[in-house]
Design a protein around this motif. Structure first.
Motif, PDB file in Angstrom:
ATOM      1  N   SER A 166      -3.217  12.449   0.586  1.00  8.09           N
ATOM      2  CA  SER A 166      -3.636  11.074   0.865  1.00  8.09           C
ATOM      3  C   SER A 166      -4.253  10.968   2.264  1.00  8.09           C
ATOM      4  O   SER A 166      -5.290  10.320   2.445  1.00  8.09           O
ATOM      5  CB  SER A 166      -2.432  10.130   0.736  1.00  8.09           C
ATOM      6  N   LYS A 222      -7.659  12.375   2.146  1.00 10.41           N
ATOM      7  CA  LYS A 222      -8.581  11.477   1.449  1.00 10.41           C
ATOM      8  C   LYS A 222      -9.020  10.328   2.362  1.00 10.41           C
ATOM      9  O   LYS A 222     -10.196   9.950   2.402  1.00 10.41           O
ATOM     10  CB  LYS A 222      -7.853  10.916   0.215  1.00 10.41           C
ATOM     11  N   LYS A 263     -12.806   9.526   3.611  1.00 10.47           N
ATOM     12  CA  LYS A 263     -13.482   8.254   3.329  1.00 10.47           C
ATOM     13  C   LYS A 263     -13.774   7.439   4.591  1.00 10.47           C
ATOM     14  O   LYS A 263     -14.233   6.301   4.521  1.00 10.47           O
ATOM     15  CB  LYS A 263     -12.634   7.416   2.366  1.00 10.47           C
ATOM     16  N   SER A 270      12.289  -2.879  -6.914  1.00 12.95           N
ATOM     17  CA  SER A 270      11.368  -3.877  -7.467  1.00 12.95           C
ATOM     18  C   SER A 270      12.110  -5.076  -8.006  1.00 12.95           C
ATOM     19  O   SER A 270      11.520  -6.122  -8.225  1.00 12.95           O
ATOM     20  CB  SER A 270      10.609  -3.288  -8.651  1.00 12.95           C
ATOM     21  N   HIS A 295       9.985  -4.459   0.130  1.00 16.74           N
ATOM     22  CA  HIS A 295       9.301  -4.118  -1.120  1.00 16.74           C
ATOM     23  C   HIS A 295       7.808  -3.937  -0.880  1.00 16.74           C
ATOM     24  O   HIS A 295       7.084  -4.898  -0.624  1.00 16.74           O
ATOM     25  CB  HIS A 295       9.569  -5.210  -2.169  1.00 16.74           C
ATOM     26  N   PHE A 314       3.912  -2.200  -2.065  1.00 14.32           N
ATOM     27  CA  PHE A 314       3.091  -2.244  -3.281  1.00 14.32           C
ATOM     28  C   PHE A 314       2.250  -0.984  -3.423  1.00 14.32           C
ATOM     29  O   PHE A 314       1.897  -0.362  -2.433  1.00 14.32           O
ATOM     30  CB  PHE A 314       2.237  -3.541  -3.268  1.00 14.32           C
ATOM     31  N   ASN A 315       1.986  -0.647  -4.642  1.00 17.89           N
ATOM     32  CA  ASN A 315       1.361   0.602  -5.036  1.00 17.89           C
ATOM     33  C   ASN A 315      -0.158   0.445  -5.163  1.00 17.89           C
ATOM     34  O   ASN A 315      -0.601  -0.448  -5.887  1.00 17.89           O
ATOM     35  CB  ASN A 315       1.986   0.965  -6.400  1.00 17.89           C
ATOM     36  N   GLN A 359      -0.466   3.003   0.670  1.00 17.07           N
ATOM     37  CA  GLN A 359      -1.423   3.269   1.753  1.00 17.07           C
ATOM     38  C   GLN A 359      -2.548   2.226   1.787  1.00 17.07           C
ATOM     39  O   GLN A 359      -3.164   2.018   2.831  1.00 17.07           O
ATOM     40  CB  GLN A 359      -2.063   4.659   1.562  1.00 17.07           C
ATOM     41  N   ASN A 383       6.653  -9.734  -8.048  1.00 20.57           N
ATOM     42  CA  ASN A 383       7.001  -9.238  -9.390  1.00 20.57           C
ATOM     43  C   ASN A 383       7.497 -10.340 -10.316  1.00 20.57           C
ATOM     44  O   ASN A 383       7.373 -10.234 -11.538  1.00 20.57           O
ATOM     45  CB  ASN A 383       8.042  -8.118  -9.310  1.00 20.57           C
ATOM     46  N   LEU A 418       4.109 -11.347 -11.448  1.00 14.82           N
ATOM     47  CA  LEU A 418       3.283 -10.279 -12.026  1.00 14.82           C
ATOM     48  C   LEU A 418       3.870  -9.689 -13.311  1.00 14.82           C
ATOM     49  O   LEU A 418       3.146  -9.465 -14.286  1.00 14.82           O
ATOM     50  CB  LEU A 418       3.116  -9.162 -10.974  1.00 14.82           C
ATOM     51  N   PRO A 468      -8.632  -7.021  -9.058  1.00 10.64           N
ATOM     52  CA  PRO A 468      -9.269  -5.697  -8.936  1.00 10.64           C
ATOM     53  C   PRO A 468      -9.068  -4.836 -10.180  1.00 10.64           C
ATOM     54  O   PRO A 468      -9.907  -3.997 -10.490  1.00 10.64           O
ATOM     55  CB  PRO A 468      -8.585  -5.060  -7.722  1.00 10.64           C
ATOM     56  N   MET A 469      -7.963  -5.041 -10.884  1.00 11.10           N
ATOM     57  CA  MET A 469      -7.709  -4.312 -12.133  1.00 11.10           C
ATOM     58  C   MET A 469      -7.214  -5.314 -13.157  1.00 11.10           C
ATOM     59  O   MET A 469      -6.436  -6.212 -12.812  1.00 11.10           O
ATOM     60  CB  MET A 469      -6.576  -3.295 -11.958  1.00 11.10           C
ATOM     61  N   LEU A 494      -3.638  -2.028 -15.047  1.00 17.60           N
ATOM     62  CA  LEU A 494      -2.605  -2.072 -14.003  1.00 17.60           C
ATOM     63  C   LEU A 494      -1.266  -1.554 -14.535  1.00 17.60           C
ATOM     64  O   LEU A 494      -0.531  -0.856 -13.825  1.00 17.60           O
ATOM     65  CB  LEU A 494      -2.470  -3.500 -13.454  1.00 17.60           C
ATOM     66  N   VAL A 552       0.676   1.328 -12.557  1.00 14.35           N
ATOM     67  CA  VAL A 552       2.030   1.305 -11.956  1.00 14.35           C
ATOM     68  C   VAL A 552       3.014   2.108 -12.805  1.00 14.35           C
ATOM     69  O   VAL A 552       4.116   2.411 -12.351  1.00 14.35           O
ATOM     70  CB  VAL A 552       2.611  -0.118 -11.716  1.00 14.35           C
ATOM     71  N   LYS A 567      -7.969   8.620 -12.026  1.00 15.86           N
ATOM     72  CA  LYS A 567      -9.121   7.944 -12.646  1.00 15.86           C
ATOM     73  C   LYS A 567      -8.922   7.777 -14.146  1.00 15.86           C
ATOM     74  O   LYS A 567      -8.476   8.699 -14.835  1.00 15.86           O
ATOM     75  CB  LYS A 567     -10.406   8.782 -12.440  1.00 15.86           C
TER      76      LYS A 567
END
Ligand code: 3HC
Length: 291
Positions: free
Chosen positions: A51, A54, A58, A121, A142, A144-145, A148, A192, A195, A227-228, A233, A237, A289
């Protein structure tokens, strides 16, 4: 009692724990990452290195910060090595028995000033505070995924959490580059609670054949700017995570229809179609991906 947070322990180096250890080290804190088996430790450390590389590739991280993070990060297979940490965050398997047993062990060996945080969670933070024997020094933290990249952390205060502990943890959240939101110790906290029932409803739409997975996803991406979409999603997750959250609530609140577990979710997890990590969930995946 002291509340300065300079040394952080992270127990559990799965997706969440490795992200938490990484952002703490990137912020220049001393970090000790603990896993019970060397193989899990190696996998988590490999994920952190990947990570960091990466983010540098970027242009989101300088090489100097990458080097700082790697220098600040140590690891161990022994919980006893966390004794002198200012803050220990647990990010182990989502099982209240296992989390309570760990908190009890930590309560028996950490210095009196250590603050305990849980990345759960869905489980009550107060139960873990009781298990630690130090309820005034227990908070929920808590993340979120992917940790990073996601800007939020929920900071959960129980009725027993001391005011100075809560303030110190809010400061810690900002120091590691996150925006803290305050939440009470209620099921799912803020995010959550909204969500997970939404994700469950998306699965029920599929079960009923109301729309295709692609159209459900496109609906929420293009219609609401997410975004997803929810089906992507869910895979992202991972389906066993969502099942364990919903099942935990269904067990505690059997009469609340919001927490009902969709049969399709159970069936997919039983078949091992867990989402991204197993290469197959509602969609097929190659690494991070969607195919
Ligand atoms: N570290 C470093 N880089 C990472 C990374 C990580 N952990 N995760 C992904 N990346 C990289 C990818 O490899 C990709 O690189 P590439 O372009 O070279 O292939 C790049 O980041 C993607 O970055 P982009 O900015 O181009 O991509 P997006 O704009 O699509 O952002 C996203 C990705 C942030 C994941 C975005 O899709 C998103 O916000 N998705 C929703 C995530 C979400 O809702 N998370 C919350 C889940 S709920 C939860 O965690 C609670 C729990 O209790 C269930």
């Amino acid at each position: 009692m002291g509340t300065e947070i300079r040394k952080v322990g992270v127990v559990g180096l799965g997706l969440m724990g490795s992200g938490i250890a990484q952002i703490c080290a990137m912020a220049g804190l001393d970090v000790i990452a603990v896993e019970k088996e060397q193989a899990f430790l190696d996998k988590g450390l490999g994920r952190i290195k990947g990570s960091l590389a990466k983010l540098v590739e970027k242009g989101k991280l300088s090489q100097a910060t990458q080097e700082l993070a790697l220098a600040k990060l140590t690891s161990s297979t022994k919980v006893a090595d966390l004794a002198d940490c200012d803050l220990v965050i647990e990010a182990i398997v989502e099982d209240l028995g296992a989390k309570s047993a760990l908190l009890k062990e930590l309560g028996g060996l950490c210095k009196p000033a250590t603050i305990f945080g849980s990345n759960t969670s869905s489980f009550p933070i107060a139960a873990m505070g009781e298990a630690s024997g130090r309820p005034a020094r227990m908070v929920g933290l808590h993340f979120f995924n992917p940790v990073q990249l996601m800007a939020l952390v929920e900071v959960v205060r129980t009725e027993q959490t001391a005011a100075d502990v809560f303030e110190a943890v809010k400061g810690f959240a900002k120091a590691v580059g996150k925006q803290p939101v305050m939440a009470k110790d209620t099921p799912g906290f803020v995010v959550n609670r909204l969500l997970v029932p939404y994700l469950g409803e998306a699965i029920r739409m599929l079960e009923r054949g109301d729309a295709s997975k692609e159209d459900i996803d496109a609906g929420m991406q293009l219609g609401c700017g997410h975004p997803m979409g929810p089906i992507t999603l869910l895979d992202y997750v991972e389906l066993d995570t969502t099942l364990s959250i919903l099942q935990g609530w269904a067990d505690r609140f059997p009469n609340d229809p919001t927490f009902k577990v969709p049969q399709l979710l159970r069936d997919m997890v039983a078949k091992g179609h867990l989402g991204r990590k197993s290469g197959r969930g509602f969609y097929e995946w190659e690494g991070d991906k969607k195919k």
